[in-house]
Structure formats: structure tokens, C-alpha cells
Design a protein around this motif. Sequence first.
Motif, PDB file in Angstrom:
ATOM      1  N   GLU A  30      -0.857  -2.076 -15.491  1.00  0.00           N
ATOM      2  CA  GLU A  30       0.424  -1.534 -15.917  1.00  0.00           C
ATOM      3  C   GLU A  30       1.465  -1.857 -14.846  1.00  0.00           C
ATOM      4  O   GLU A  30       1.475  -1.245 -13.779  1.00  0.00           O
ATOM      5  N   VAL A  31       2.345  -2.812 -15.127  1.00  0.00           N
ATOM      6  CA  VAL A  31       3.293  -3.267 -14.113  1.00  0.00           C
ATOM      7  C   VAL A  31       4.283  -2.173 -13.749  1.00  0.00           C
ATOM      8  O   VAL A  31       4.764  -2.110 -12.611  1.00  0.00           O
ATOM      9  N   GLY A  32       4.584  -1.285 -14.678  1.00  0.00           N
ATOM     10  CA  GLY A  32       5.523  -0.215 -14.387  1.00  0.00           C
ATOM     11  C   GLY A  32       5.090   0.658 -13.217  1.00  0.00           C
ATOM     12  O   GLY A  32       5.921   1.230 -12.517  1.00  0.00           O
ATOM     13  N   SER A  33       3.775   0.766 -12.982  1.00  0.00           N
ATOM     14  CA  SER A  33       3.273   1.594 -11.889  1.00  0.00           C
ATOM     15  C   SER A  33       2.624   0.781 -10.778  1.00  0.00           C
ATOM     16  O   SER A  33       2.215   1.331  -9.762  1.00  0.00           O
ATOM     17  N   GLU A  34       2.528  -0.557 -10.961  1.00  0.00           N
ATOM     18  CA  GLU A  34       1.863  -1.413  -9.975  1.00  0.00           C
ATOM     19  C   GLU A  34       2.506  -2.792 -10.006  1.00  0.00           C
ATOM     20  O   GLU A  34       1.982  -3.724 -10.595  1.00  0.00           O
ATOM     21  N   ALA A  35       3.683  -2.919  -9.355  1.00  0.00           N
ATOM     22  CA  ALA A  35       4.484  -4.127  -9.496  1.00  0.00           C
ATOM     23  C   ALA A  35       4.177  -5.203  -8.459  1.00  0.00           C
ATOM     24  O   ALA A  35       4.565  -6.353  -8.640  1.00  0.00           O
ATOM     25  N   ALA A  36       3.502  -4.850  -7.360  1.00  0.00           N
ATOM     26  CA  ALA A  36       3.223  -5.836  -6.317  1.00  0.00           C
ATOM     27  C   ALA A  36       1.926  -6.585  -6.624  1.00  0.00           C
ATOM     28  O   ALA A  36       1.131  -6.176  -7.470  1.00  0.00           O
ATOM     29  N   SER A  37       1.727  -7.680  -5.894  1.00  0.00           N
ATOM     30  CA  SER A  37       0.558  -8.525  -6.138  1.00  0.00           C
ATOM     31  C   SER A  37      -0.726  -7.949  -5.563  1.00  0.00           C
ATOM     32  O   SER A  37      -1.814  -8.359  -5.950  1.00  0.00           O
ATOM     33  N   PHE A  38      -0.624  -6.978  -4.614  1.00  0.00           N
ATOM     34  CA  PHE A  38      -1.812  -6.453  -3.954  1.00  0.00           C
ATOM     35  C   PHE A  38      -2.845  -5.943  -4.949  1.00  0.00           C
ATOM     36  O   PHE A  38      -4.033  -6.203  -4.813  1.00  0.00           O
ATOM     37  N   GLY A  39      -2.382  -5.173  -5.940  1.00  0.00           N
ATOM     38  CA  GLY A  39      -3.309  -4.572  -6.882  1.00  0.00           C
ATOM     39  C   GLY A  39      -4.105  -5.591  -7.653  1.00  0.00           C
ATOM     40  O   GLY A  39      -5.273  -5.369  -7.977  1.00  0.00           O
ATOM     41  N   LEU A  40      -3.509  -6.736  -7.965  1.00  0.00           N
ATOM     42  CA  LEU A  40      -4.189  -7.751  -8.766  1.00  0.00           C
ATOM     43  C   LEU A  40      -5.070  -8.660  -7.925  1.00  0.00           C
ATOM     44  O   LEU A  40      -6.253  -8.842  -8.226  1.00  0.00           O
ATOM     45  N   VAL A  41      -4.510  -9.258  -6.864  1.00  0.00           N
ATOM     46  CA  VAL A  41      -5.247 -10.283  -6.099  1.00  0.00           C
ATOM     47  C   VAL A  41      -5.801  -9.777  -4.784  1.00  0.00           C
ATOM     48  O   VAL A  41      -6.596 -10.464  -4.136  1.00  0.00           O
ATOM     49  N   GLY A  42      -5.392  -8.579  -4.336  1.00  0.00           N
ATOM     50  CA  GLY A  42      -5.902  -8.049  -3.091  1.00  0.00           C
ATOM     51  C   GLY A  42      -5.031  -8.416  -1.903  1.00  0.00           C
ATOM     52  O   GLY A  42      -3.983  -9.049  -2.036  1.00  0.00           O
TER      53      GLY A  42
END
Length: 210
Positions: A30-42
Motif C-alpha cells: 500500500e503506497v499510501g502508507s509505505e512510499a519509500a523503496s526500503f519496504g519493497l527492496v530492503g
Amino acid sequence: MLLGGPPGIGKSHWARKFGDLLTAPVMVLEVGSEAASFGLVGSQRGWSGAEPGRLIRTILRTAVANPIVVVDEIEKAGAPTTTKGHAFGLTEATLPLLEPLSARRWSCPYYQVEFDMRWIGWIFTANTAAILSEPFRSRCPPIRLRHLTCVELGDFVRREGARRELSETAIEIIAEVLAHPSLWGHRPSLRIAGRMLQRAADLEKGPLLR
């Protein structure tokens, strides 16, 4: 694929349902609550709170190399930056993952090991795809979706109302309200219809207050 279209027409629901029908692991961001790349790629080791991204964790946890990744409302990602001015935008982080040549040897920031990420299925949704960068749209051309017609919305209300076992009176009242000419300029959506159906279900099936 990139599903671009007005809000409330079922893009997110369709994306999740598609993964379920394929019986593949589905990861939703959910980009609205997790807009940075850290959450996806680490993030790289050495950073405070460094850890592998959800993408790698999903693959390692499920032992499936081709999960379906749903990135909801990608246009809200923006370009988050650190206090030192380093950008960690989500769309920029996905570019090498969407290009087969670079995805084949994608290096995980956390493990510092190359992974073959070509098999991942990506589904992005956006209310306004036009504001996304040209490099992103060239890798993932948007599929442009339209507003629902009154007939389509009425058909949805009748199907969903029957599934919820609502009375025919309640179903037809909701369908009639959504089709009223006074609402044509406001473009009623599936989201609004769903709320009305839920309200009707609460009223019909809830306890009587005396």
C-alpha cells in the motif's frame, strides 16, 4: 501491468483476485502508507534498522520465485529523501526489476547477493497514471480504465445484494439512488455502492432497538 483509472472502480480488488486465481503468493504494498523503496527492496547492512525487503522475504518464505506483487496507488510514491538529500523513490527502485536484463541479476541491498527476479508478476494501480515518469510507463504501459456506467453499477448492486441476501426492496432502492440523475456529475463508484450495501445489511440484519 499498470491499471490506470478513476478511484473506486475495483482496480485493487481485481489485482488481488487475479493473484488468488493463479494460486500464487500475493504480496500487497500500500503506497499510501509505505512510499519509500526500503519496504519493497530492503536497505543495506549498516543502516539503523536494516533488513531485507518484503519482496525477498516473500520469495524466501514461500519458496516461490514468481509471486504476484500488487503495488496499490503507485502515483502516491513521490520521491522520499533523507536529511542528506539521498532519494529513495519507490518507482525508481522498481525500474531495474521491471527490465528483464537487469532483473536477471538484481542485487539485494541487504544480502549483497544477486537474485533472478524476472519471474515476478507485477500489478500496479494508479488513479492518475499520467503523472508517473516516462521510464516507468515505458516499462509498464498503462491499461486505461473508465468510470462504470449506471447499468454496470446497477448490475453490481443486484449481484452483490443477492449474495448478501438483502431484500429485493433494499437492492432496488440502492440501484435507483445510484442511477438518479442528480448523481451523474459525481460519478458513483463501487466503493460508494459497497458502503450502501453494507449499511442496508446492517439495518436489515441488525437487532431491533426498542
